[in-house]
Write a protein that holds these residues in place. Structure first.
Motif, PDB file in Angstrom:
ATOM      1  N   ARG A   1       2.267  -6.176  -6.647  1.00 53.37           N
ATOM      2  CA  ARG A   1       1.602  -6.914  -5.587  1.00 53.37           C
ATOM      3  C   ARG A   1       1.272  -8.331  -6.037  1.00 53.37           C
ATOM      4  O   ARG A   1       1.431  -9.290  -5.304  1.00 53.37           O
ATOM      5  CB  ARG A   1       0.325  -6.195  -5.172  1.00 53.37           C
ATOM      6  CG  ARG A   1      -0.016  -6.416  -3.715  1.00 53.37           C
ATOM      7  CD  ARG A   1      -1.360  -5.842  -3.443  1.00 53.37           C
ATOM      8  NE  ARG A   1      -2.288  -6.242  -4.476  1.00 53.37           N
ATOM      9  CZ  ARG A   1      -3.601  -6.350  -4.277  1.00 53.37           C
ATOM     10  NH1 ARG A   1      -4.095  -6.072  -3.102  1.00 53.37           N
ATOM     11  NH2 ARG A   1      -4.382  -6.716  -5.253  1.00 53.37           N
TER      12      ARG A   1
ATOM     13  N   GLN B   1      -8.325 -16.401   4.354  1.00 53.93           N
ATOM     14  CA  GLN B   1      -8.227 -14.971   4.075  1.00 53.93           C
ATOM     15  C   GLN B   1      -9.226 -14.153   4.879  1.00 53.93           C
ATOM     16  O   GLN B   1      -8.951 -13.041   5.286  1.00 53.93           O
ATOM     17  CB  GLN B   1      -8.428 -14.718   2.579  1.00 53.93           C
ATOM     18  CG  GLN B   1      -7.312 -15.310   1.755  1.00 53.93           C
ATOM     19  CD  GLN B   1      -7.068 -14.535   0.477  1.00 53.93           C
ATOM     20  OE1 GLN B   1      -7.829 -13.681   0.100  1.00 53.93           O
ATOM     21  NE2 GLN B   1      -5.963 -14.843  -0.175  1.00 53.93           N
ATOM     22  N   ARG B   2     -10.404 -14.713   5.097  1.00 63.32           N
ATOM     23  CA  ARG B   2     -11.394 -13.987   5.878  1.00 63.32           C
ATOM     24  C   ARG B   2     -11.143 -14.115   7.373  1.00 63.32           C
ATOM     25  O   ARG B   2     -11.785 -13.436   8.162  1.00 63.32           O
ATOM     26  CB  ARG B   2     -12.798 -14.505   5.567  1.00 63.32           C
ATOM     27  CG  ARG B   2     -13.360 -14.065   4.246  1.00 63.32           C
ATOM     28  CD  ARG B   2     -14.855 -14.308   4.203  1.00 63.32           C
ATOM     29  NE  ARG B   2     -15.383 -14.184   2.850  1.00 63.32           N
ATOM     30  CZ  ARG B   2     -15.782 -13.032   2.311  1.00 63.32           C
ATOM     31  NH1 ARG B   2     -15.697 -11.922   3.000  1.00 63.32           N
ATOM     32  NH2 ARG B   2     -16.268 -13.006   1.080  1.00 63.32           N
TER      33      ARG B   2
ATOM     34  N   MET C   1       0.803  -1.206   0.000  1.00 65.35           N
ATOM     35  CA  MET C   1       0.000   0.000   0.000  1.00 65.35           C
ATOM     36  C   MET C   1       0.845   1.270   0.000  1.00 65.35           C
ATOM     37  O   MET C   1       0.363   2.333  -0.355  1.00 65.35           O
ATOM     38  CB  MET C   1      -0.889   0.042   1.260  1.00 65.35           C
ATOM     39  CG  MET C   1      -2.039  -0.934   1.230  1.00 65.35           C
ATOM     40  SD  MET C   1      -3.070  -0.791  -0.230  1.00 65.35           S
ATOM     41  CE  MET C   1      -3.661   0.873  -0.011  1.00 65.35           C
TER      42      MET C   1
ATOM     43  N   ASP D   1     -10.306  -9.984  -4.388  1.00 66.93           N
ATOM     44  CA  ASP D   1      -9.480  -9.651  -3.219  1.00 66.93           C
ATOM     45  C   ASP D   1      -9.868  -8.302  -2.624  1.00 66.93           C
ATOM     46  O   ASP D   1      -9.893  -8.117  -1.420  1.00 66.93           O
ATOM     47  CB  ASP D   1      -8.001  -9.590  -3.626  1.00 66.93           C
ATOM     48  CG  ASP D   1      -7.279 -10.850  -3.219  1.00 66.93           C
ATOM     49  OD1 ASP D   1      -7.914 -11.670  -2.521  1.00 66.93           O
ATOM     50  OD2 ASP D   1      -6.111 -11.015  -3.590  1.00 66.93           O
ATOM     51  N   GLU D   2     -10.149  -7.352  -3.521  1.00 69.39           N
ATOM     52  CA  GLU D   2     -10.506  -6.013  -3.066  1.00 69.39           C
ATOM     53  C   GLU D   2     -11.769  -6.046  -2.212  1.00 69.39           C
ATOM     54  O   GLU D   2     -11.990  -5.165  -1.389  1.00 69.39           O
ATOM     55  CB  GLU D   2     -10.766  -5.101  -4.279  1.00 69.39           C
ATOM     56  CG  GLU D   2      -9.550  -4.840  -5.130  1.00 69.39           C
ATOM     57  CD  GLU D   2      -8.581  -3.903  -4.455  1.00 69.39           C
ATOM     58  OE1 GLU D   2      -9.005  -2.845  -4.011  1.00 69.39           O
ATOM     59  OE2 GLU D   2      -7.388  -4.271  -4.347  1.00 69.39           O
TER      60      GLU D   2
ATOM     61  N   ASN E   1     -12.775  -8.587   3.225  1.00 75.61           N
ATOM     62  CA  ASN E   1     -12.341  -7.817   4.410  1.00 75.61           C
ATOM     63  C   ASN E   1     -12.200  -6.323   4.104  1.00 75.61           C
ATOM     64  O   ASN E   1     -11.349  -5.650   4.644  1.00 75.61           O
ATOM     65  CB  ASN E   1     -11.022  -8.352   4.968  1.00 75.61           C
ATOM     66  CG  ASN E   1     -11.183  -9.761   5.504  1.00 75.61           C
ATOM     67  OD1 ASN E   1     -12.312 -10.244   5.627  1.00 75.61           O
ATOM     68  ND2 ASN E   1     -10.092 -10.413   5.824  1.00 75.61           N
ATOM     69  N   ARG E   2     -13.029  -5.840   3.221  1.00 80.15           N
ATOM     70  CA  ARG E   2     -13.075  -4.398   2.890  1.00 80.15           C
ATOM     71  C   ARG E   2     -11.714  -3.844   2.478  1.00 80.15           C
ATOM     72  O   ARG E   2     -11.401  -2.686   2.724  1.00 80.15           O
ATOM     73  CB  ARG E   2     -13.625  -3.600   4.072  1.00 80.15           C
ATOM     74  CG  ARG E   2     -15.003  -4.049   4.514  1.00 80.15           C
ATOM     75  CD  ARG E   2     -15.493  -3.197   5.655  1.00 80.15           C
ATOM     76  NE  ARG E   2     -15.967  -1.905   5.212  1.00 80.15           N
ATOM     77  CZ  ARG E   2     -17.217  -1.659   4.846  1.00 80.15           C
ATOM     78  NH1 ARG E   2     -18.098  -2.623   4.852  1.00 80.15           N
ATOM     79  NH2 ARG E   2     -17.581  -0.464   4.462  1.00 80.15           N
ATOM     80  N   ARG E   3     -10.881  -4.662   1.849  1.00 82.72           N
ATOM     81  CA  ARG E   3      -9.565  -4.169   1.475  1.00 82.72           C
ATOM     82  C   ARG E   3      -9.636  -3.034   0.458  1.00 82.72           C
ATOM     83  O   ARG E   3      -8.803  -2.148   0.439  1.00 82.72           O
ATOM     84  CB  ARG E   3      -8.728  -5.301   0.869  1.00 82.72           C
ATOM     85  CG  ARG E   3      -8.123  -6.181   1.924  1.00 82.72           C
ATOM     86  CD  ARG E   3      -7.348  -7.290   1.272  1.00 82.72           C
ATOM     87  NE  ARG E   3      -7.462  -8.484   2.080  1.00 82.72           N
ATOM     88  CZ  ARG E   3      -7.245  -9.711   1.646  1.00 82.72           C
ATOM     89  NH1 ARG E   3      -6.929  -9.897   0.394  1.00 82.72           N
ATOM     90  NH2 ARG E   3      -7.357 -10.733   2.445  1.00 82.72           N
TER      91      ARG E   3
ATOM     92  N   GLU F   1     -11.481  -0.653   0.283  1.00 77.82           N
ATOM     93  CA  GLU F   1     -11.848   0.642   0.858  1.00 77.82           C
ATOM     94  C   GLU F   1     -10.696   1.638   0.748  1.00 77.82           C
ATOM     95  O   GLU F   1     -10.895   2.818   0.488  1.00 77.82           O
ATOM     96  CB  GLU F   1     -12.212   0.430   2.323  1.00 77.82           C
ATOM     97  CG  GLU F   1     -12.847   1.626   2.964  1.00 77.82           C
ATOM     98  CD  GLU F   1     -14.169   1.246   3.603  1.00 77.82           C
ATOM     99  OE1 GLU F   1     -14.195   0.216   4.296  1.00 77.82           O
ATOM    100  OE2 GLU F   1     -15.153   1.966   3.387  1.00 77.82           O
TER     101      GLU F   1
END
Lengths: 601, 359
Positions: A28, B210-211, A1, A257-258, A261-263, A265
């Motif tokens: 990445r 992953q979660r 990031m 992937d995005e 888990n709210r990556r 964001e």
């Protein structure tokens, strides 16, 4: 990031931001695959390549030992039966699919398997004969017949008699115009040895290699001539599609992937707009595919046309995967979505290309352009546009749909795929103009689904396949005319009065009608060959009165408007009544289609 | 008693995880999609084969006689033989130009110009129109005739040949799709569920990693190995179920499956092997891209490397299905069973040595 946040992206333009996200995506993604994995994958592929290469000579052996044969040692066929791997010999007297007696009589078992064994054995004998003859020293005696195929375009019947067909003056090579299989049969009055040499080389080429330009240029043996069928070019064209299936796996993963888990964001709150984010994330994959396509084109001698024809396919693959990854709830679902995309797109591009030499309709698949290019034929700009435009449009629409839900409130929520679809369509439904435009946008998909249905039920008996085609064709059009209306209602974009519903339905139906007519006009102008069959109805129509003509032109408009109104009315009353209305509209539409066909016949 | 007291809840907990796994598949309708995909693949390959077979053997599809013109000095040599083919009718033309006119006026579909060369070979030049499917039909019919001509001519050359070609046995009424059904379609329909199960297993485990939901499972009254077991049972169990469905469908369609039992066993043990492998990959690789890359490379590798076996697995399936199995086929079934069990045990050993905190 760190690369994204630290240096601030404000001071660069949109392109700069896209470029930065693309670079970040590459570094990445490269980081997710460690050296050990690469080594393992390489070893696996090398082993597969090595074994595959050594197995190429004797085939995979899928048919080995499939049939049993009891063969008498005295029989002339003994050698064939024992040498051919499709057959397993058993001792005479034991039960077998095929019994061969000493006098050479072949007796199959009274079963389907026995019959199949018999046919397979007859092929084996032919192969055996061919091999025997190749081993002969006197080639002229072994291959006493040489065949030269010349394909010629016949003039339309009216023009016959001009006598200016090029093939008439056979002294300097018969040149059949505009054809891949033109041969120079009459130019060499070949001495015996020359012809014999040509024979030998013709035999050496595998049977399926025929039908393309390179190996039909000399006289062949009767066994090695093949009907015009672009099999080799087709297989080569298929090579272009294979790597796409791998690229979309990775692409789908990174989009998904995005959403985990709210990556995503972090990117969403950056100064980059969602268009820039998606463009940046897509760019490396698009460039990667383009690179692969160019490399493949280099290897199989494809020209720029091949590359230009395959790029839209790649775009559509990526676009469909993007939408799939935006809608899927989990990796498992994503896997199925990507496999579905692979299967459908591969089928859609591959099936029409089979008919490259048969009908101009094959041009609906860009792979046909590749086949033509590989056969050394030229393609007109109109033809290129005709076959790739739906792919460009389709990808634009799909990216638009996916982008509709590339925002915080949609990206991270878990919803079933259908309601995500509705949500993303709804983001584009604003006002009457969009109600009119959406059905037009859906038209490429309508055609694609209708075509796929036809090719998939092709193998079924007609009593089953015709109703399926009728219902699917009507149903798909009805969905295209009403799904955006439903999405609009689901998001309360319209008021639910009957009057509004009917009005919106009428606009939608009109939109679809205009789109459909527009594609017809495009086809007429661009590719008059295709409508040859339809034009047959022309003269009879011309004799009728203007009123009848108007009725014939306007009947579909009335149909589309009426059924779209039914759909819109249902859509305004919620999900269940929408489904009922859809069934009703489909029934009306299918009945109409049936009626038209009965009338015409 | 104490033994029972501890094992029973474990079993129940394991079952709960199996249920959870299957529930998530059902909720996402993935299994419906999976079945649809397989149907499309089967339909597509069926379409290809029906298309190909009918292109190469159009007599399988329709009849009708086509007129062809035979011209050239030595036309008599082939006239009779071509006329024996009941789909072709050959008409002699003395003058090539008249023949060509007939061709242009669509009275004949092709012109065959026959000349005997100095070395006694016949040279035949076939002029046909490039009008697509009709020509394809014509050429494959002509091929039959020309092969017959070749056979006759060879017979005349008897004294110049060292070996004699064998007469080709006449066949009729054979279903041209039998070979395809048993060697391609059935293996395809039985392999696909196995590969799909493996892929589901990879995705399911990676996603939990992953979660971070794998953490939550650790508070359940089970060991990590039990969790993996449950995932294995849920995903590997799907494959034989689908296989049974396909076999039933094929049987309903009139395709005889001689040994359905061994086929289902074979699919089960292969699924055990592939799913165990998939779970192993998912435990090793932390990212889906990496895991799927490894998994698909592994599958491709396996499919190719197994050609080294005395029978390719697809061939084993074909033999069981058509009823041509041999001792080798049965031995291979035993071997695959051992392999399936072995990979499961290997996975267990691997899991027990794993530091679960790192996941």
């Amino acid at each position: 990031m760190s690369g994204v946040s630290s240096e601030g992206m404000n001071d660069r333009g949109s392109l700069g931001r896209i470029w930065r996200i693309a670079r970040w995506e590459v570094t990445r993604s490269a980081g997710t695959v460690d050296r050990k994995t690469i080594a393992v994958v390489l070893v696996l592929l090398l082993a597969a390549g090595f074994v595959g290469y050594s197995a190429v000579d004797d085939g995979v052996g899928l048919e080995d030992g499939l049939y049993t044969v009891a063969v008498d040692e005295e029989s002339p066929y003994y050698e064939v039966a024992t040498a051919d791997r499709t057959f397993r010999t058993v001792d005479p007297g034991e039960p077998a699919d095929l019994i061969i007696y000493a006098n050479g009589h072949v007796n199959p078992a009274e079963t389907a398997k026995g019959n199949a064994a018999h046919a397979a054995f007859s092929d084996a004998v032919e192969r055996h004969n061919e091999a025997l003859m190749i081993a002969e020293s006197d080639t002229a005696a072994a291959f006493p017949v040489s065949v030269t195929l010349v394909y010629e375009q016949r003039e339309p019947l009216e023009a016959v008699g001009d006598g200016d067909l090029e093939a008439d003056d056979g002294d300097d090579g018969t040149e059949a115009d505009g054809d891949s299989l033109a041969t120079d049969g009459s130019s060499d009055d070949g001495t015996g040895s020359e012809t014999a040499d040509d024979d030998a080389s013709a035999i050496a080429t595998p049977e399926f290699g025929g039908g393309s330009i390179d190996d039909s240029s000399g006289p062949q043996t009767p066994g090695s001539i093949t009907p015009p069928f672009p099999f080799q070019s087709l297989v080569l064209a298929f090579l272009f599609v294979v790597p796409m299936n791998f690229v979309i796996q990775a692409y789908g993963s990174t989009i998904m992937d995005e959403r985990i888990n709210r990556r995503g964001e972090l990117l969403l709150v950056s100064p980059a707009s969602r268009y820039e984010i998606v463009a940046g994330k897509t760019l490396p994959y698009l460039l990667g595919v383009t690179g692969l396509v160019c490399a493949i084109a280099l290897v199989i001698d494809g020209g720029w046309l091949s590359v230009a024809a395959v790029i839209p396919i790649a775009l559509l693959f990526l676009a469909a995967t993007f939408v799939g990854a935006m809608f899927a709830r989990s990796f498992k679902e994503l896997t199925f979505v990507t496999v579905t995309i692979s299967v459908f797109l591969t089928t859609y591009t591959f099936v029409p290309a089979i008919f490259t030499d048969v009908t101009p309709i094959a041009l609906i698949s860009p792979l046909t352009l590749v086949v033509l290019d590989l056969q050394g034929e030229s393609v007109r700009a109109v033809e290129y546009l005709f076959s790739t435009a739906p792919f460009y449009l389709g990808s634009a629409v799909l990216f638009g749909l996916g982008l509709g839900s590339y925002r915080e409130e949609d990206m991270f929520t878990q919803k079933p795929v259908p309601s995500k679809v509705i949500d993303s369509i709804a983001t584009h439904v604003r006002g009457k103009a969009s109600v009119f435009a959406m059905p037009i946008v859906f038209i490429p998909f309508v055609f694609a689904i209708q075509l796929l249905t036809v090719s998939l039920v092709f193998a079924l008996p007609e009593t089953l396949s015709l109703p399926i085609i009728f219902l699917v064709a009507a149903g798909v059009e009805e969905v295209a005319k009403s799904v955006h209306v439903y999405a609009g209602y689901a998001h309360s974009r319209f008021d639910s009065s009957v009057k509004t519903a009917l009005g919106i339905g009428a606009i939608s139906g009109l939109g679809f009608f205009v789109g459909e007519k527009f594609t017809h006009v495009v086809q007429l102008v661009g590719l008059p060959d295709i409508v040859e069959g339809q034009a047959a109805f022309g003269p009879t129509l011309a004799g009728d009165s203007l009123l009848v003509l108007a009725a014939i032109a306007l009947a579909p408009l009335v149909l589309h408007v009426v059924t779209a109104m039914i759909g819109a009315l249902g859509a305004s009353r919620g999900r269940r009544s929408y489904l009922v209305a859809l069934v009703l509209a489909t029934a009306v539409h299918a009945t109409y289609n049936l009626g038209v066909i009965v009338l015409v016949l | 008693m104490s033994f029972n007291a501890t094992t029973e809840p474990t079993w129940r907990a394991k079952l709960a995880i199996v249920h959870r796994e299957i529930r998530s598949l059902r909720a996402e309708k993935t299994i419906v999609l999976a079945l649809a995909i397989q149907l499309v693949i089967a339909g597509f390959s069926g379409f290809l084969v029906v298309g190909l077979v009918s292109l190469y053997d159009p007599s399988a599809v329709e009849g009708g006689e086509m007129a062809i013109a035979v011209t050239g000095e030595d036309r008599e040599a082939i006239l009779d033989i071509v006329n024996q083919q009941n789909t072709l009718s050959a008409q002699p033309y003395d003058d090539p130009d008249t023949a060509y006119d007939a061709f242009s006026e669509r009275r004949v579909a092709a012109i065959l110009e026959v000349t005997r060369l100095e070395d006694e070979t016949l040279r035949i030049t076939v002029t046909a129109s490039d009008e697509g499917l009709g020509t394809t039909l014509l050429i494959s019919e002509l091929q039959e005739s020309l092969r017959a001509v070749e056979f006759e001519e060879r017979a005349a050359n008897v004294d110049r040949l060292e070996s004699q070609p064998l007469p080709v046995p006449e066949t009729d009424g054979a279903n041209p799709y039998v070979g395809f059904t048993y060697t391609i379609l059935i293996p395809l329909l039985l392999f696909l569920p196995v590969f799909i199960s493996g892929s589901i297993a990879v995705d399911s485990l990676i996603e939990e990693r992953q979660r971070g939901t794998l953490e939550l499972l650790r508070v359940a009254p089970l060991s990590f190995a039990d969790v993996i077991d449950a995932k294995l049972v849920a995903t590997a169990g799907l494959a034989p179920l689908q296989a049974v469905a396909w076999l039933l469908l094929l049987a309903l369609n009139g395709t005889t499956i001689v040994h359905p039992g061994p086929l289902v066993v074979l699919v089960s043990v292969l699924a055990l092997c592939i799913v165990a492998g998939g779970l192993g990959v998912a435990l090793y690789a932390p990212d889906r891209r990496q895991a799927q890359l490894l998994y698909s490379a592994g599958i491709v590798g396996l499919l190719v490397v197994t050609t080294l076996l005395p029978e390719h697995p697809a061939n084993t399936i074909a033999k069981f299905a058509i009823g041509s199995e041999t001792t080798t086929t049965w031995l291979l079934l035993v071997g695959y069973s051992a392999l399936g069990l072995g990979s499961y045990l290997l996975l267990r050993v691997g899991v027990s040595r794993l530091k679960t905190e790192g996941l």
